[in-house]
Design an enzyme around this catalytic site. Sequence first.
Site, PDB file in Angstrom:
ATOM      1  N   ASN A 135       0.847  -1.201   0.000  1.00  0.00           N
ATOM      2  CA  ASN A 135       0.000   0.000   0.000  1.00  0.00           C
ATOM      3  C   ASN A 135       0.890   1.261   0.000  1.00  0.00           C
ATOM      4  O   ASN A 135       2.113   1.137   0.060  1.00  0.00           O
ATOM      5  CB  ASN A 135      -0.912  -0.060   1.235  1.00  0.00           C
ATOM      6  CG  ASN A 135      -0.115   0.132   2.503  1.00  0.00           C
ATOM      7  OD1 ASN A 135       1.040  -0.279   2.592  1.00  0.00           O
ATOM      8  ND2 ASN A 135      -0.702   0.764   3.488  1.00  0.00           N
TER       9      ASN A 135
ATOM     10  N   CYS B   7       1.996   3.577   2.081  1.00  0.00           N
ATOM     11  CA  CYS B   7       3.087   3.880   3.035  1.00  0.00           C
ATOM     12  C   CYS B   7       3.966   2.675   3.326  1.00  0.00           C
ATOM     13  O   CYS B   7       4.852   2.731   4.192  1.00  0.00           O
ATOM     14  CB  CYS B   7       2.493   4.472   4.301  1.00  0.00           C
ATOM     15  SG  CYS B   7       1.497   5.927   3.967  1.00  0.00           S
TER      16      CYS B   7
ATOM     17  N   GLU C 275       3.512  -0.368   4.617  1.00  0.00           N
ATOM     18  CA  GLU C 275       3.373  -1.307   5.735  1.00  0.00           C
ATOM     19  C   GLU C 275       2.509  -2.522   5.405  1.00  0.00           C
ATOM     20  O   GLU C 275       2.454  -3.460   6.194  1.00  0.00           O
ATOM     21  CB  GLU C 275       2.814  -0.586   6.977  1.00  0.00           C
ATOM     22  CG  GLU C 275       1.339  -0.181   6.927  1.00  0.00           C
ATOM     23  CD  GLU C 275       1.105   1.142   6.210  1.00  0.00           C
ATOM     24  OE1 GLU C 275       2.019   1.615   5.524  1.00  0.00           O
ATOM     25  OE2 GLU C 275      -0.009   1.679   6.320  1.00  0.00           O
TER      26      GLU C 275
HETATM   27  P1  ADP Z   1      -4.797   7.144   9.218  1.00  0.00           P
HETATM   28  O1  ADP Z   1      -4.068   7.637  10.426  1.00  0.00           O
HETATM   29  O2  ADP Z   1      -5.478   8.257   8.485  1.00  0.00           O
HETATM   30  O3  ADP Z   1      -5.729   6.016   9.475  1.00  0.00           O
HETATM   31  P2  ADP Z   1      -2.197   6.191   8.232  1.00  0.00           P
HETATM   32  O4  ADP Z   1      -1.347   7.425   8.261  1.00  0.00           O
HETATM   33  O5  ADP Z   1      -2.001   5.200   9.319  1.00  0.00           O
HETATM   34  O6  ADP Z   1      -3.738   6.615   8.143  1.00  0.00           O
HETATM   35  O7  ADP Z   1      -1.974   5.465   6.855  1.00  0.00           O
HETATM   36  C1  ADP Z   1      -2.402   4.138   6.689  1.00  0.00           C
HETATM   37  C2  ADP Z   1      -2.705   3.853   5.265  1.00  0.00           C
HETATM   38  O8  ADP Z   1      -3.858   4.593   4.879  1.00  0.00           O
HETATM   39  C3  ADP Z   1      -1.653   4.282   4.260  1.00  0.00           C
HETATM   40  O9  ADP Z   1      -0.573   3.403   4.133  1.00  0.00           O
HETATM   41  C4  ADP Z   1      -2.484   4.329   3.015  1.00  0.00           C
HETATM   42  O10 ADP Z   1      -2.748   3.027   2.513  1.00  0.00           O
HETATM   43  C5  ADP Z   1      -3.761   4.952   3.519  1.00  0.00           C
HETATM   44  N1  ADP Z   1      -3.692   6.426   3.411  1.00  0.00           N
HETATM   45  C6  ADP Z   1      -3.056   7.294   4.216  1.00  0.00           C
HETATM   46  N2  ADP Z   1      -3.183   8.557   3.795  1.00  0.00           N
HETATM   47  C7  ADP Z   1      -3.944   8.512   2.691  1.00  0.00           C
HETATM   48  C8  ADP Z   1      -4.456   9.462   1.756  1.00  0.00           C
HETATM   49  N3  ADP Z   1      -4.228  10.757   1.860  1.00  0.00           N
HETATM   50  N4  ADP Z   1      -5.182   8.987   0.745  1.00  0.00           N
HETATM   51  C9  ADP Z   1      -5.441   7.696   0.613  1.00  0.00           C
HETATM   52  N5  ADP Z   1      -5.006   6.750   1.437  1.00  0.00           N
HETATM   53  C10 ADP Z   1      -4.262   7.134   2.452  1.00  0.00           C
END
Ligand code: ADP
Length: 587
Positions: free
Chosen positions: A282, A284, A286
């Site tokens: 995905n 980021c 992970e």
């Molecule tokens: P959150 O804190 O908003 O739940 P995270 O920062 O933990 O999100 O990121 C987890 C995953 O969510 C990312 O690896 C990606 O797959 C998705 N993600 C994060 N930011 C975005 C974004 N701006 N648009 C789409 N997907 C995102």
Amino acid sequence: MPELKMPANLPDPIINENAKIVLQRRYQRKDTEGVVYETVKELFWRVASAIAAEEAKYERSTVKPAKLARDFYDLMTSYRFLPNSPTLMNAGTDLGQLAACFVLPVADDIEGIFDAVKHAAMIHKSGGGTGFAFSRLRAKDSVVGSTGGVASGPLSFLKIFNCATEQIKQGGTRRGANMGILRIDHPDIMEFIKAKERDGELNNFNLSVGLTEAFMQAVNEKADYNLIAPNTGEAVGTLNARDVFNILVQKAWESGDPGIVFLDRINRDNPTPALGEIESTNPCGEQPLLPYEACNLGSINLGLCFAKGRNGKDSEIDWDELKRIIHLSVRFLDNVIDASVYPLDQITEMVGKNRKIGLGVMGWADLLYQLQIPYNSQTAVDMAERVMKFVQAESRSASKQLATERGQFPAYPESTFGKANLGPYRNATTTTIAPTGTLSIIAGCSSGVEPLFALSFVRNVMDNDKLVETNPYFEAALNSADAYSGKLMEEIAKVGSIKKMDHLPEHLRHVYVTSMDIEPIWHLKMQAAFQKYTDNAVSKTVNLPNSATKEDIWDIYWKAYEYGCKGVTVYRDGSKTSQVLCTGDGD
Ligand code: ADP
């Protein structure tokens, strides 16, 4: 699913100031005019009740949906656990897409490529992020059979994906995030490595080079390696592995991009190789996934699992409480799979087979502060292993319990678990460590397993809202050391760290470290410690001072390989002018 009515005595959640802004902007429901009509209490009840309602369809379930909804509500509003953003945004709504992570295949033909663009657009609209491998696309200038023309190659198509993402505001909430991966043996790899050398280029993509064991060996031996045409399987050239690795390091030094992922290692841990090979993660990094697979994540706030010892001594982790949270969270995440409406039939089918979930942790730095353990110490690394081993073991035990109530994941018999007779399990994976960019703001904790960026700083939340934030555990420590003053806080907000503040007690400067105070090796050791007990992968950035050299980055990339990480991302202070994705404050 039956509607679960909000109990009259449901307590109001306590919300921190930053969370208020973020929740209102992105998570609370709005009418067609953009006016918020949902309170935060209603938001959390919407999520808790929608996810708990799924319980009703399992005849052998031992828990009542109404009681479970209340437990989920308390779990989230105490900020002990939060599900990923799409679940908070969309549970109990018509959109109903609850997963953050998707991987889509990109086939080597025009139809396949534009299918992927369309499917990504649908996923972005629902708040999910997408990862793609471009490795199957034939190289630039190869012949196109049907037209007799020449192919334009993966890079030209990457630009189309990037452009399409730019145009789609995700459900009015987030702008899309993508991961693009190319194998190191793809003929266009050099162009890919340099793709983000101009600032702002491919701004909606994180790029990672997919490294293989064979390549790493060739680097070690200073040998050449073959470039393979994906459409014919033939070797079409050679490059010197060490030269390529050098350029990779150079580009990462310049801009942080590309990162690296170890494809063979990811596939070694693929629980269902019979369903295909993992080519991408995905956005980021992970969550490695099969083509058309999705995964929902959730994070436990470790900062709230601290147990103070008697007389302030022998402080520990409240393991019983952590266990309770893990079991409840796994049930939550498994129910999310059922509650989620996926934008494509292929995805619904894939998710249905493996039922992957990704339970992780946040607030790790907050916990270390409370335990008085410096992040950059072997004690912290050992503690990381202990905590994650526990999370992995308990989440698997919870998944086993669910399998007895609801059945194993359908691909279990052909999975590595099934073959080794380990199960049955409800989920092919249970653990992932996410960045928790926005979740950590809502929970008011440190993000993921990262050290604190600064002890006190001014946060830019979305457009132009500025908020001053001081870590509460640090503030408490200053107070009890009688060192707190407004002037000191101003001083700290300017530099973030107290490392050089000789007038502060030594033990404070030792424990309250920030990412810039920590030598890169400790970032890596911490990542490796968490990875050791994580089914999927760990989101972690190795932060480096601006003065870091290319040799430093070489060393980090190489050690990440030696330490058993699944990939690594570096960021050298000041090497990018635009904001990094997924920090939660501008995406
Ligand atoms: P959150 O804190 O908003 O739940 P995270 O920062 O933990 O999100 O990121 C987890 C995953 O969510 C990312 O690896 C990606 O797959 C998705 N993600 C994060 N930011 C975005 C974004 N701006 N648009 C789409 N997907 C995102």
